[in-house]
Design a protein around this motif. Structure first.
Motif, PDB file in Angstrom:
ATOM      1  N   VAL A 180       1.118   9.548  -1.842  1.00  0.00           N
ATOM      2  CA  VAL A 180       2.227   9.536  -2.791  1.00  0.00           C
ATOM      3  C   VAL A 180       3.497  10.180  -2.235  1.00  0.00           C
ATOM      4  CG1 VAL A 180       3.009  10.493  -4.999  1.00  0.00           C
ATOM      5  CG2 VAL A 180       0.771   9.416  -4.846  1.00  0.00           C
ATOM      6  N   HIS A 181       3.375  11.389  -1.675  1.00  0.00           N
ATOM      7  CA  HIS A 181       4.588  12.127  -1.299  1.00  0.00           C
ATOM      8  C   HIS A 181       4.253  13.167  -0.234  1.00  0.00           C
ATOM      9  CE1 HIS A 181       8.578  13.931  -1.822  1.00  0.00           C
ATOM     10  NE2 HIS A 181       7.997  15.108  -1.851  1.00  0.00           N
ATOM     11  N   MET A 182       5.239  13.418   0.618  1.00  0.00           N
ATOM     12  CA  MET A 182       5.097  14.443   1.647  1.00  0.00           C
ATOM     13  C   MET A 182       6.339  15.326   1.635  1.00  0.00           C
ATOM     14  SD  MET A 182       4.168  13.855   5.671  1.00  0.00           S
ATOM     15  CE  MET A 182       2.610  13.057   5.293  1.00  0.00           C
TER      16      MET A 182
ATOM     17  N   GLN B  73       0.841  -1.192   0.000  1.00  0.00           N
ATOM     18  CA  GLN B  73       0.000   0.000   0.000  1.00  0.00           C
ATOM     19  C   GLN B  73       0.878   1.245   0.000  1.00  0.00           C
ATOM     20  OE1 GLN B  73      -2.350   0.939   3.629  1.00  0.00           O
ATOM     21  NE2 GLN B  73      -4.142   0.885   2.294  1.00  0.00           N
ATOM     22  N   ARG B  74       0.495   2.244  -0.822  1.00  0.00           N
ATOM     23  CA  ARG B  74       1.274   3.478  -0.887  1.00  0.00           C
ATOM     24  C   ARG B  74       1.149   4.253   0.413  1.00  0.00           C
ATOM     25  NH1 ARG B  74       2.899   5.391  -5.973  1.00  0.00           N
ATOM     26  NH2 ARG B  74       4.060   6.890  -4.713  1.00  0.00           N
ATOM     27  N   TYR B  75       2.190   5.012   0.735  1.00  0.00           N
ATOM     28  CA  TYR B  75       2.248   5.782   1.977  1.00  0.00           C
ATOM     29  C   TYR B  75       3.165   6.966   1.750  1.00  0.00           C
ATOM     30  CZ  TYR B  75       6.838   3.743   2.402  1.00  0.00           C
ATOM     31  OH  TYR B  75       8.146   3.388   2.140  1.00  0.00           O
ATOM     32  N   ALA B  76       3.249   7.865   2.738  1.00  0.00           N
ATOM     33  CA  ALA B  76       4.162   9.005   2.660  1.00  0.00           C
ATOM     34  C   ALA B  76       4.566   9.392   4.072  1.00  0.00           C
ATOM     35  CB  ALA B  76       3.508  10.187   1.951  1.00  0.00           C
ATOM     36  N   SER B  77       5.781   9.912   4.216  1.00  0.00           N
ATOM     37  CA  SER B  77       6.242  10.328   5.547  1.00  0.00           C
ATOM     38  C   SER B  77       7.347  11.368   5.417  1.00  0.00           C
ATOM     39  CB  SER B  77       6.756   9.121   6.353  1.00  0.00           C
ATOM     40  OG  SER B  77       7.896   8.558   5.740  1.00  0.00           O
ATOM     41  N   GLU B  78       7.532  12.123   6.493  1.00  0.00           N
ATOM     42  CA  GLU B  78       8.570  13.164   6.543  1.00  0.00           C
ATOM     43  C   GLU B  78       8.926  13.408   8.002  1.00  0.00           C
ATOM     44  OE1 GLU B  78      10.955  16.235   4.458  1.00  0.00           O
ATOM     45  OE2 GLU B  78      10.043  14.308   3.976  1.00  0.00           O
TER      46      GLU B  78
ATOM     47  N   LEU C 124       1.100  17.400   1.409  1.00  0.00           N
ATOM     48  CA  LEU C 124       0.835  15.993   1.121  1.00  0.00           C
ATOM     49  C   LEU C 124       0.225  15.867  -0.273  1.00  0.00           C
ATOM     50  CD1 LEU C 124       0.538  12.984   1.982  1.00  0.00           C
ATOM     51  CD2 LEU C 124      -1.723  13.608   2.893  1.00  0.00           C
ATOM     52  N   PHE C 125       0.824  15.006  -1.091  1.00  0.00           N
ATOM     53  CA  PHE C 125       0.313  14.727  -2.434  1.00  0.00           C
ATOM     54  C   PHE C 125      -0.312  13.331  -2.433  1.00  0.00           C
ATOM     55  CE2 PHE C 125       3.590  17.880  -2.916  1.00  0.00           C
ATOM     56  CZ  PHE C 125       3.158  18.713  -3.933  1.00  0.00           C
ATOM     57  N   PHE C 126      -1.493  13.232  -2.997  1.00  0.00           N
ATOM     58  CA  PHE C 126      -2.181  11.950  -3.019  1.00  0.00           C
ATOM     59  C   PHE C 126      -3.291  11.996  -4.070  1.00  0.00           C
ATOM     60  CE2 PHE C 126      -4.402  14.732  -0.179  1.00  0.00           C
ATOM     61  CZ  PHE C 126      -5.752  14.397  -0.224  1.00  0.00           C
ATOM     62  N   SER C 127      -3.897  10.846  -4.317  1.00  0.00           N
ATOM     63  CA  SER C 127      -5.102  10.781  -5.136  1.00  0.00           C
ATOM     64  C   SER C 127      -6.200  10.153  -4.290  1.00  0.00           C
ATOM     65  CB  SER C 127      -4.870   9.966  -6.413  1.00  0.00           C
ATOM     66  OG  SER C 127      -4.501   8.642  -6.103  1.00  0.00           O
ATOM     67  N   GLU C 128      -7.427  10.472  -4.610  1.00  0.00           N
ATOM     68  CA  GLU C 128      -8.551   9.944  -3.843  1.00  0.00           C
ATOM     69  C   GLU C 128      -9.802   9.953  -4.711  1.00  0.00           C
ATOM     70  OE1 GLU C 128      -9.815  12.257  -0.514  1.00  0.00           O
ATOM     71  OE2 GLU C 128      -9.948  14.118  -1.648  1.00  0.00           O
TER      72      GLU C 128
END
Length: 767
Positions: free
Chosen positions: A216-218, A167-172, A237-241
């Motif tokens: 996707v990306h943070m 599963q896609r995720y993002a963190s910083e 935060l970049f994502f699709s929904e």
């Protein structure tokens, strides 16, 4: 009626007209060179039995690449990743694996520990999280004295690391606090964006905030630095929904960008321990004039000086699985900030008691503005932290976090559009050209295991190379760029590849080097080679050639003609002359005796050769093959093609026919001589016929002595003809053997198909 409109919409989306012609961007950009895996100049690292090399942390301070894989963490040399400096295993326990399997997951693949989070902390330790058989766990790790060590104390990783390894995720990691976007439960049905501190702050569990997202990306942007408004830093935060604002019978996904303030502590009564600054907007990348939005796959943040110069480069694909259309769009941080601070909000409106429609909100907006960080304006109202925000502001943002205006791409068009390939990841490097100008070079990972190297020159996109990295092909899962090492690190399921971002040695001639339009490379006239541009080259511009705007090769030294290759062919056969162009963008021009060859029944011009069908004496001549790229021509190879004769010299049709007739006459004469000898021997009785065998036997019985004497005399008489006969047979056999050897030699030249096919490569003629 609505069903009919939906069907028409789908037909419109799939119609060929919607898939042809982007908005100012060509969809048929061909990479100038395709670099096979065998010659990409990279280093490959893989460990037997280890998979999923998809998490990376560049520790340039330690000169190591920290690489997270399945149940293993490596420390690799940044200069050469084939050098493994350290390794530590982090497997799941048998109990965890059993529990995971009982819950219905695959014990072989799912119920393992996939390393997903790798961040550096201020104390030089690293924070590591893994899926741990669908039971996320985090731990601190250190790299000391050449060894990787995991602390014994482990932390709960729920909300920090995904349960599902795929599963896609993002963190910083920002100021010691982990910001993460993942799922909060085993089923993956509770998405959350969370800050993990003593006082956890997260998104609300509502479809209005996050609706089946794919993170996707943070990115952290220090907007509080030198801000005249006294603003706060932001986490983007970049994502699709799945979109809530579209009227559709089926789900429609959209790309989003959301943001929160770093100092957000949640509300006092409303939105307790929830973000008070969570806002989101649609991320627009106009592409092919289609109705369905593109979905963001990866984002790279590039800041030249301070945060105000930051640009986000994002790769997009269509949400139709069967189509491979991809695009790259870029976004300015100032445009993003303007949408969140100035744009109107969307609000849900109930229609016909059950249907909810989202429309632009035109009512009064509370003050302070919902979603805004604590700034000087708020402090003037004695609001010094988010806990001081009034309920009216918090209730507004809780129900209306979606902005009405979308974030537009720079130029409102993609930088790059490509068909037939799916983009997966992107990083962007800055190259300084010979004249001191800066150019952004994009390295784009693809689903087929290659990396595209591309640059945009004032609206003209150039793909310099397509570099194949994995065989068999594997989707690119991660890209990392080291500016200090000028290296690219590419990860997939099966291994990691390290590449140099400036492989100028691949261009062997001045023409090839300059036409590549690679901002890293220039032709050094003094050294006679294509070199990576450095400060020394900039001090002697007159001896280095680089032309990025139009690939002007007029300063290149002239290239002499190619040394001709002598080729012979047999009348009536087909001939294939090889010529491989040095660039996919070059057009091949064939000439015979200086005259341009056009495709015809006799000549077929292929991408890598010239076919001459049913060659005759008229096909003889001097052939040259040249590449023409951007009006510049360079000769590759030359052939001196002549028709074969028995002596190995050129022959006319008449000569060939005459020699063929002579050969036939010789065969006929030899056959007649042989037949005459056989008849003569039969006539004399030296070779008795079967029908005469009994008469000869009776004569022998009547007079044995006479027969014996006659036999002796016959042997004496036959001795001479027998020798002559053998002699004649040997002569005929020798003739046939000689002809056979000649035929075999020609067959070897022509090939099993009776066709001369000579492949030639001359170092003096290669470009």
């Amino acid at each position: 009626m609505m069903l009919l409109l939906a069907v028409l919409c789908v037909l419109y989306v799939w119609s060929p007209a919607t898939l042809i012609g982007g908005q100012g961007s060509s969809t048929n950009i061909i990479p100038r060179k395709k670099v096979p895996r065998s010659s990409n100049g990279g280093h490959l690292f893989r460990e037997e039995g280890v998979w999923n090399y998809t998490t990376m942390l560049l520790r340039e301070d330690l000169n190591v690449l920290i690489l997270g894989a399945r149940e293993t963490i490596f420390a690799l040399d940044l200069d050469d990743i084939t050098v493994r400096k350290a390794m530590v295993n982090w497997p799941v326990t048998e109990q965890k694996q059993k529990e995971c399997s009982i819950k219905g997951k695959d014990a072989t693949n799912d119920c393992k520990n996939y390393v997903r989070i790798l961040h550096k902390r201020d104390d030089d330790r690293m924070y590591v999280c893994g899926t741990n058989a669908f039971s996320p766990t985090c731990v601190y790790m250190s790299y000391v004295s050449g060894e990787l060590k995991l602390d014994n104390k482990q932390e709960d990783g729920k909300g920090k690391c995904p349960f599902d390894p795929f599963q896609r995720y993002a963190s910083e990691m920002v100021d010691g606090a982990l910001y993460s976007a993942t799922s909060l439960n085993f089923l993956g049905s509770d998405p959350v964006m969370m800050r993990s501190t003593d006082e956890i702050v997260r998104t609300d569990f509502t479809r209005t905030w996050l609706n089946e997202p794919n993170f996707v990306h943070m990115a952290h942007i220090p907007e509080g630095d030198s801000s005249p408004e006294g603003d706060d830093d932001k986490i983007y935060l970049f994502f699709s929904e799945t979109a809530v604002e579209y009227d559709s019978f089926s789900k429609v996904d959209v790309s989003r960008i959301a943001r929160v303030c770093k100092g957000d502590m949640g509300g006092l009564r409303t939105l307790q321990k929830k973000w008070t600054s969570f806002l989101k907007a649609r991320l627009d990348c106009p592409f092919l004039k289609i109705n369905l939005p593109l979905l963001v796959q990866d984002v790279f943040q590039l800041c030249q000086d301070d945060w105000t110069t930051c640009i986000f480069y994002a790769v997009f694909t269509l949400q139709l699985d069967s189509s491979e259309y991809s695009a790259v769009c870029a976004y300015k941080i100032e445009d993003i900030k303007m949408v969140f601070s100035k744009s109107k909000f969307k609000t849900p409106v109930t229609v016909e008691t059950s249907f909810v429609k989202w429309v632009m909100y035109s009512g009064e907006v509370p003050d302070p503005r919902p979603g805004a960080c604590i700034d000087n304006h708020a402090r003037e109202k004695s609001i010094n932290k988010s806990l001081d925000l009034p309920d009216k502001t918090l209730q507004f943002i809780r129900d209306k976090p979606l902005m009405d205006q979308a974030v537009k791409a720079i130029g409102q068009r993609p930088l790059l559009v490509k068909t037939g390939i799916a983009f997966t990841r992107i990083v962007v490097a800055t190259a300084t050209a010979l004249n001191g100008s800066s150019h952004q070079v994009m390295f784009i990972g693809t689903k087929n295991g290659s990396v595209l190297k591309a640059v945009n020159y004032e609206g003209e996109m150039v793909i310099m190379e397509e570099i194949q990295l994995f065989e068999p092909s594997q989707p690119i899962k991660i890209l990392r760029l080291s500016n200090t090492k000028q290296k690219l690190y590419v990860g997939s399921e099966v291994g990691v590849v390290q590449l140099s971002i400036s492989e100028c040695g691949r261009y062997h001639t001045c023409l090839d080097c300059v036409l590549a339009r690679d901002p890293y490379c220039g032709w050094d006239l003094k050294e006679g080679q294509c070199s990576t541009i450095n400060s020394i080259h900039r001090t002697r511009i007159s001896t280095v050639i680089q032309s990025l705007s139009d690939g002007d090769t007029s300063r290149c030294p002239p290239i002499g003609g190619s040394k001709p290759v002598n080729i012979w062919f047999i009348h009536g056969n087909s001939v294939k002359l090889w010529c491989q162009p040095y660039s996919n963008l070059a057009q091949v021009h064939w000439k015979v005796n200086g005259k341009l060859i056009r495709p015809s029944d006799t000549f077929q011009i292929l991408s890598d050769s010239l076919m001459i069908l049913n060659a005759s004496a008229e096909a003889s001549g001097y052939y040259t093959c040249s590449s023409v790229e951007r009006k510049y021509e360079a000769q590759h190879v030359a052939y001196d093609l002549q028709m074969w004769s028995g002596s190995g010299t050129a022959a006319s049709i008449h000569d060939v026919k005459e020699k063929e007739n002579t050969l036939v006459a010789m065969v006929v004469i030899l056959s007649l001589i042989l037949a005459t000898l056989v008849i003569w021997n039969l006539y004399k009785g030296y070779l008795p016929l079967p029908c005469c065998h009994s008469r000869v036997k009776d004569m022998a019985n009547r007079n044995v002595d006479e027969s014996f004497s006659a036999s002796q005399a016959q042997q004496h008489k036959v001795a001479s003809p027998t020798v002559n006969l053998n002699s004649n047979n040997n002569y005929a056999n020798n003739q046939r053997y000689s002809i056979s050897r000649e035929t075999d030699r020609l067959s070897t030249t022509v090939g099993s198909s009776g066709q001369i096919s000579v492949r030639y490569r001359d170092d003096e003629s290669e470009i």
